[in-house]
Design a protein around this motif. Structure first.
Motif, mmCIF file in Angstrom:
data_model
loop_
_atom_site.group_PDB
_atom_site.id
_atom_site.type_symbol
_atom_site.label_atom_id
_atom_site.label_comp_id
_atom_site.label_asym_id
_atom_site.label_seq_id
_atom_site.Cartn_x
_atom_site.Cartn_y
_atom_site.Cartn_z
ATOM 1 N N ILE A 214 0.831 -1.205 0.000
ATOM 2 C CA ILE A 214 0.000 0.000 0.000
ATOM 3 C C ILE A 214 0.865 1.253 0.000
ATOM 4 O O ILE A 214 0.582 2.218 -0.716
ATOM 5 N N SER A 215 1.929 1.241 0.797
ATOM 6 C CA SER A 215 2.830 2.394 0.857
ATOM 7 C C SER A 215 3.460 2.684 -0.494
ATOM 8 O O SER A 215 3.651 3.840 -0.862
ATOM 9 N N THR A 216 3.776 1.627 -1.224
ATOM 10 C CA THR A 216 4.373 1.799 -2.549
ATOM 11 C C THR A 216 3.328 2.238 -3.571
ATOM 12 O O THR A 216 3.555 3.191 -4.327
ATOM 13 N N ASP A 217 2.189 1.560 -3.580
ATOM 14 C CA ASP A 217 1.142 1.864 -4.567
ATOM 15 C C ASP A 217 0.585 3.277 -4.410
ATOM 16 O O ASP A 217 0.213 3.904 -5.404
ATOM 17 N N TYR A 218 0.512 3.755 -3.189
ATOM 18 C CA TYR A 218 -0.100 5.059 -2.938
ATOM 19 C C TYR A 218 0.901 6.078 -2.398
ATOM 20 O O TYR A 218 0.532 7.012 -1.681
ATOM 21 N N ALA A 219 2.165 5.921 -2.760
ATOM 22 C CA ALA A 219 3.226 6.791 -2.247
ATOM 23 C C ALA A 219 2.943 8.269 -2.518
ATOM 24 O O ALA A 219 3.134 9.116 -1.641
ATOM 25 N N ALA A 220 2.476 8.592 -3.711
ATOM 26 C CA ALA A 220 2.210 9.998 -4.062
ATOM 27 C C ALA A 220 1.080 10.571 -3.208
ATOM 28 O O ALA A 220 1.183 11.698 -2.697
ATOM 29 N N ALA A 221 0.011 9.806 -3.024
ATOM 30 C CA ALA A 221 -1.123 10.271 -2.219
ATOM 31 C C ALA A 221 -0.729 10.402 -0.754
ATOM 32 O O ALA A 221 -1.125 11.355 -0.077
ATOM 33 N N ILE A 222 0.054 9.472 -0.262
ATOM 34 C CA ILE A 222 0.502 9.508 1.134
ATOM 35 C C ILE A 222 1.404 10.714 1.364
ATOM 36 O O ILE A 222 1.298 11.398 2.384
ATOM 37 N N ALA A 223 2.277 11.002 0.399
ATOM 38 C CA ALA A 223 3.210 12.130 0.525
ATOM 39 C C ALA A 223 2.482 13.472 0.636
ATOM 40 O O ALA A 223 3.010 14.425 1.212
ATOM 41 N N LYS A 224 1.263 13.544 0.112
ATOM 42 C CA LYS A 224 0.478 14.788 0.166
ATOM 43 C C LYS A 224 -0.238 14.977 1.500
ATOM 44 O O LYS A 224 -0.852 16.006 1.729
#
Length: 95
Positions: free
Chosen positions: A8-18
């Motif tokens: 999940i951290s890899t797949d949604y890295a961009a969303a998490i970073a925001k």
């Protein structure tokens, strides 16, 4: 589990970073998932077979072998598991 968190951290890295809240608490979430994996590992075994090797714990939690002792101590201090640890034999006996 730890694999799902990594995926999940890899797949949604961009969303998490925001999300500053998620970024600032990422270490806490990882620790909780790691502790959950350890507790789950204990209770997947019969009560007569709850001596775990550090190596097995490292594999299951995806932690370096050198950090397994710290994870066990954290779980013991939080009361998530009860037992004793043998640093020489690199095992933990969960009661």
């Amino acid at each position: 589990d730890v694999d799902s968190l990594e995926r999940i951290s890899t797949d949604y890295a961009a969303a998490i970073a925001k999300q500053p809240a998620l970024v600032s608490r990422a270490d806490v979430v990882k620790e909780k998932i790691t502790l959950l994996a350890l507790v789950n590992m204990v209770f997947e075994r019969p009560s007569s077979e709850r001596t775990l090797s550090f190596e097995d714990i490292a594999t299951k939690t995806k932690m370096p072998l050198e950090q397994v002792e710290l994870i066990i101590m954290r779980a013991l201090s939080l009361g998530l598991i009860k037992g004793s640890m043998d640093e020489v034999e690199q095992t933990v006996d969960v009661t």
